[in-house]
Design a protein around this motif. Structure first.
Motif, PDB file in Angstrom:
ATOM      1  N   HIS A  68      10.965 -98.705  41.170  1.00 31.26           N
ATOM      2  CA  HIS A  68      10.845 -99.349  40.767  1.00 31.26           C
ATOM      3  C   HIS A  68       8.910 -99.836  41.546  1.00 31.26           C
ATOM      4  CE1 HIS A  68      10.196-105.043  39.735  1.00 31.26           C
ATOM      5  NE2 HIS A  68       8.957-103.436  39.726  1.00 31.26           N
ATOM      6  N   LEU A  69       8.163 -99.496  41.694  1.00 31.94           N
ATOM      7  CA  LEU A  69       7.087 -99.443  42.067  1.00 31.94           C
ATOM      8  C   LEU A  69       5.951-100.002  41.264  1.00 31.94           C
ATOM      9  CD1 LEU A  69       5.602 -95.438  41.215  1.00 31.94           C
ATOM     10  CD2 LEU A  69       7.136 -96.689  43.180  1.00 31.94           C
ATOM     11  N   GLU A  75      -0.160 -94.487  39.673  1.00 32.53           N
ATOM     12  CA  GLU A  75      -0.364 -93.160  38.510  1.00 32.53           C
ATOM     13  C   GLU A  75      -0.820 -91.866  39.480  1.00 32.53           C
ATOM     14  OE1 GLU A  75      -3.583 -95.925  37.004  1.00 32.53           O
ATOM     15  OE2 GLU A  75      -3.797 -94.702  35.233  1.00 32.53           O
ATOM     16  N   ASP A  76      -1.493 -92.037  40.774  1.00 32.62           N
ATOM     17  CA  ASP A  76      -2.411 -91.065  41.820  1.00 32.62           C
ATOM     18  C   ASP A  76      -0.396 -90.912  42.581  1.00 32.62           C
ATOM     19  OD1 ASP A  76      -4.616 -91.370  40.724  1.00 32.62           O
ATOM     20  OD2 ASP A  76      -5.417 -93.068  41.993  1.00 32.62           O
ATOM     21  N   THR A  77       0.561 -91.401  41.804  1.00 32.06           N
ATOM     22  CA  THR A  77       1.946 -91.166  43.480  1.00 32.06           C
ATOM     23  C   THR A  77       3.189 -90.692  42.754  1.00 32.06           C
ATOM     24  OG1 THR A  77       2.260 -93.308  43.513  1.00 32.06           O
ATOM     25  CG2 THR A  77       0.897 -92.201  45.112  1.00 32.06           C
ATOM     26  N   THR A  90       9.538 -97.034  37.194  1.00 28.70           N
ATOM     27  CA  THR A  90       9.089 -97.815  36.587  1.00 28.70           C
ATOM     28  C   THR A  90       7.635 -98.597  37.080  1.00 28.70           C
ATOM     29  OG1 THR A  90      11.274 -98.061  36.322  1.00 28.70           O
ATOM     30  CG2 THR A  90       9.675 -99.674  35.532  1.00 28.70           C
ATOM     31  N   VAL A  91       7.250 -98.246  36.082  1.00 28.68           N
ATOM     32  CA  VAL A  91       5.956 -99.253  36.598  1.00 28.68           C
ATOM     33  C   VAL A  91       5.096-100.043  36.535  1.00 28.68           C
ATOM     34  CG1 VAL A  91       4.805 -96.273  36.553  1.00 28.68           C
ATOM     35  CG2 VAL A  91       4.090 -97.849  34.713  1.00 28.68           C
ATOM     36  N   HIS A  92       4.055-100.952  36.482  1.00 25.48           N
ATOM     37  CA  HIS A  92       3.875-102.077  36.239  1.00 25.48           C
ATOM     38  C   HIS A  92       3.114-102.112  35.201  1.00 25.48           C
ATOM     39  CE1 HIS A  92       5.740-105.818  37.686  1.00 25.48           C
ATOM     40  NE2 HIS A  92       6.531-105.236  38.954  1.00 25.48           N
ATOM     41  N   LEU A  99      -1.278 -96.552  30.894  1.00 25.57           N
ATOM     42  CA  LEU A  99      -0.007 -96.235  30.493  1.00 25.57           C
ATOM     43  C   LEU A  99       0.254 -95.667  30.570  1.00 25.57           C
ATOM     44  CD1 LEU A  99       1.717 -98.763  31.815  1.00 25.57           C
ATOM     45  CD2 LEU A  99       2.043-100.077  29.533  1.00 25.57           C
ATOM     46  N   HIS A 100      -0.074 -95.204  29.154  1.00 22.61           N
ATOM     47  CA  HIS A 100       0.522 -94.179  28.147  1.00 22.61           C
ATOM     48  C   HIS A 100       0.975 -92.628  28.751  1.00 22.61           C
ATOM     49  CE1 HIS A 100       0.835 -91.027  25.459  1.00 22.61           C
ATOM     50  NE2 HIS A 100       1.189 -91.138  24.686  1.00 22.61           N
ATOM     51  N   ARG A 101      -0.015 -92.662  29.419  1.00 23.98           N
ATOM     52  CA  ARG A 101      -0.911 -90.984  30.374  1.00 23.98           C
ATOM     53  C   ARG A 101       0.094 -91.385  31.413  1.00 23.98           C
ATOM     54  NH1 ARG A 101      -6.379 -90.839  32.831  1.00 23.98           N
ATOM     55  NH2 ARG A 101      -6.816 -89.518  30.510  1.00 23.98           N
TER      56      ARG A 101
END
Ligand code: DX5
Ligand code: ZN
Length: 227
Positions: A68-69, A75-77, A90-92, A99-101
């Protein structure tokens, strides 16, 4: 009818001096996922661990690592987390512009993709991204710390999210994170939550493995009552 409720203990509440033992204990016990809370001291005020720690504990568990990030530069990590051994990333929603990318990249890295929503963010913002997701994480506390109280309105968010699945013809897992206990578990499973994250109510108890089973049982019972 049998409902499968998964329990994802959050190692944020484990004793960091014995982190490996905690990961082994829950992985050999009843945990379905190992929930790993990555915080950057920027998106959230707290700072925890990153890829090197995840890599170090990876050999100690055969359970999926549910990462859970809570970070601004997700996006960079993403690659670093995938290489460290994450299975679900999981990103916020609030911290990622494209977000789609990001979701596409998580999939390209061979991981399952999740998106998390802070308590104030409505589930409706997920409408267009939902078909691409494997998991939606509903925060039932404000992210940053373990041991906070469950925000009651989170149960309605789970219900609203479940109702969006028919239109999108998709069914990502619904994970709920924050303040999960024997008392609150059923409030969200009865509306469709599949995965319960529990930190303090697992690790700050005398018997973490019993706590996992008690929370699971409370969650499953509530689904029977809702039939
Ligand atoms: C909070 C974290 C949670 C936290 C849950 O930002 O995402 O995973 O560890 O802890 P409890 O279960 O104690 O609320
Ligand atoms: Zn979490």
């Amino acid at each position: 009818m049998f409902t499968d409720i998964k329990i994802a203990p959050s190692i944020l509440s484990a004793d960091f001096a014995h982190l490996g033992d905690a990961v082994k204990l829950i992985s050999e016990g009843g945990a379905d996922f190992v929930h790993i809370d990555v915080m950057d001291g920027h998106f959230v005020p707290n700072l925890t661990f990153g890829p090197p720690v995840i890599k170090a504990i990876r050999p100690l568990s055969d359970k999926p690592f549910d990462v859970h990030l809570m970070i601004t530069n997700a996006e960079d990590t993403l690659e670093a987390y995938a290489n460290a051994g994450a299975d679900i990333i999981t990103v916020h929603y609030e911290a990622v512009t494209h977000l789609h990318r990001a979701v596409q990249k998580i999939h390209d890295l061979g991981c399952k993709a999740g998106v998390s929503l802070n308590p104030h963010t409505p589930v409706s913002v997920l409408e267009e991204i939902l078909p691409y997701l494997d998991l939606v994480l509903i925060m039932s506390v404000n992210p940053g710390f373990g041991g906070q109280s469950f925000i009651e309105t989170s149960a309605q968010k789970v219900k609203k999210l479940s109702m969006m699945f028919e239109a999108c013809k998709c069914a990502p897992l619904i994970e709920v994170d924050g303040g999960i206990s024997v008392e609150s578990a059923g409030l969200v499973t009865k509306h469709g939550a599949d995965v319960l994250v529990a930190g303090s109510k697992v690790f700050k108890t005398e018997d973490p493995l019993q706590a996992i089973e008690d929370i699971r049982e409370a969650g499953i019972k509530a689904t029977w009552q809702s039939i």
